[in-house]
Design an enzyme around this catalytic site. Structure first.
Site: not given
Length: 338
Positions: A169, A171-174, A176, A193, A218, A259
């Site tokens: 996904g 960067s920053g999507i969650g 980790s 990562d 991280e 769906r």
């Protein structure tokens, strides 16, 4: 000779081996007849092997000189028909191509004149008591692993219920955070990562962590944490086959979502098709439970049960039952009015 179990060695360090003649000789327990030559400085670049039968007759067109050369019983019997001078000349011609090494199978006796040629050209001469076909098969299998195509991708690789799940996904999507939630629920971390991927067979990919980031995750706002130190050895794994990809994406209300899960998607990595699903992310969703459910649903599908297909079959039967009832009621009404 050490055999290769399940297509690749069963420890992390095996994936860090260098593709040298020294690695091959050590792995296969070959005897080095030319100890003056540093085996670790000679690279092997092709996983195939060659039998220098035609070259011993003096024919060198299309000589596969980049491959490991294996001398077996057939070559040995022909060599007996040559005098020492001609034999040394033929081996000198072979060695002049700087082949990676020459392996003498079946514990065959190697003349000093051949060893002198090998030393002069810096070509290692190795020896084993194994049958020629066994040596060929084992060398090819090990070199296929050693020279396996590799690629590095961004993402988290987690062992979820025994399945290798590659979480990707933006960067920053969650990613980790989702991985840490799964680890809290008893699943195991392979890499955070960056994931190094090796193609160990035509249908199998294996992922592992770079040596620098192994065991670490991280987390934004927290920093780098060591999963092995925090959760113990049961929370980490050295490597894992990659079975499915889960792509985390921002929820987009303008985009029509599948769906029912009827549309199967795949991603090609190193020529291998890996199942892929997209999961929308938004605050409040329990990602660990959702990822577990995705993994279990995938396991059920590869074992023969397809939940979306089962649901659509039920829906179809229900629709048919409704139509049959409507048809029956219509016929009954018409009969009463006649």
């Amino acid at each position: 000779m050490k055999s290769i179990i399940n297509e690749y060695p069963q420890n992390y360090d095996a994936f860090r081996l260098s593709s040298t003649v020294g690695t091959l000789a050590k792995r296969m327990d070959f005897t080095n007849l030319t100890p003056e030559i540093d085996l670790d400085r000679i690279q092997v670049t092709e996983y195939g092997v060659a039998r220098p039968s035609l070259q011993l007759t003096g024919f060198f067109n299309f000589f596969a000189f980049k491959r490991v050369q294996i001398v077996g019983l057939v070559e040995q019997e022909y060599m007996k028909t040559l005098d020492d001078e001609v034999l040394a000349e033929r081996f000198a011609h072979i060695a002049s191509f700087h082949v990676p090494c020459i392996i003498f199978a079946r514990n065959l006796q190697v003349k000093d004149s051949i060893l002198d040629v090998c030393k002069r050209y810096g070509v290692p001469a190795l020896k084993t008591d194994k049958e020629t076909d066994e040596v060929e098969a084992e060398v090819i299998r090990f070199l296929r692993f050693l020279l396996a195509p590799r690629q590095t991708v961004h993402g988290e690789l987690i062992d979820v219920f025994g399945l290798g799940v590659l979480i990707q996904g933006d960067s920053g999507i969650g990613k980790s955070e989702a991985a840490l939630s799964l680890i809290n629920r008893g699943h195991r971390l392979i890499s955070d990562d960056l994931v190094e991927i090796r193609k160990v067979s035509e249908e199998s990919l294996v992922g592992l962590a770079p040596e620098l980031t192994r065991d670490f995750i991280e987390l934004r706002g927290v920093g780098v944490v060591n999963i092995r130190a925090m959760y113990g050895y049961a929370a980490v794994k050295e490597f894992q086959t990659i079975d499915m990809i889960i792509n985390l994406e921002e929820i987009n209300r303008d985009k029509s979502a599948d769906r029912f899960g009827l549309d199967h998607q795949y991603e090609n990595i190193l020529g291998v098709q890996i199942d892929k699903i997209n999961i929308p992310v938004r605050p409040g969703r329990n990602m660990a439970v959702i990822l577990e459910s995705a993994a279990l649903n995938f396991r059920a599908r590869i074992m023969g049960y397809d939940a979306p297909a089962d649901f659509m079959n039920r829906l179809s039967r229900c629709r048919e039952d409704i139509l049959d009832k409507q048809k029956s009621d219509l016929i009954k009404d018409l009969s009463e009015n006649l």
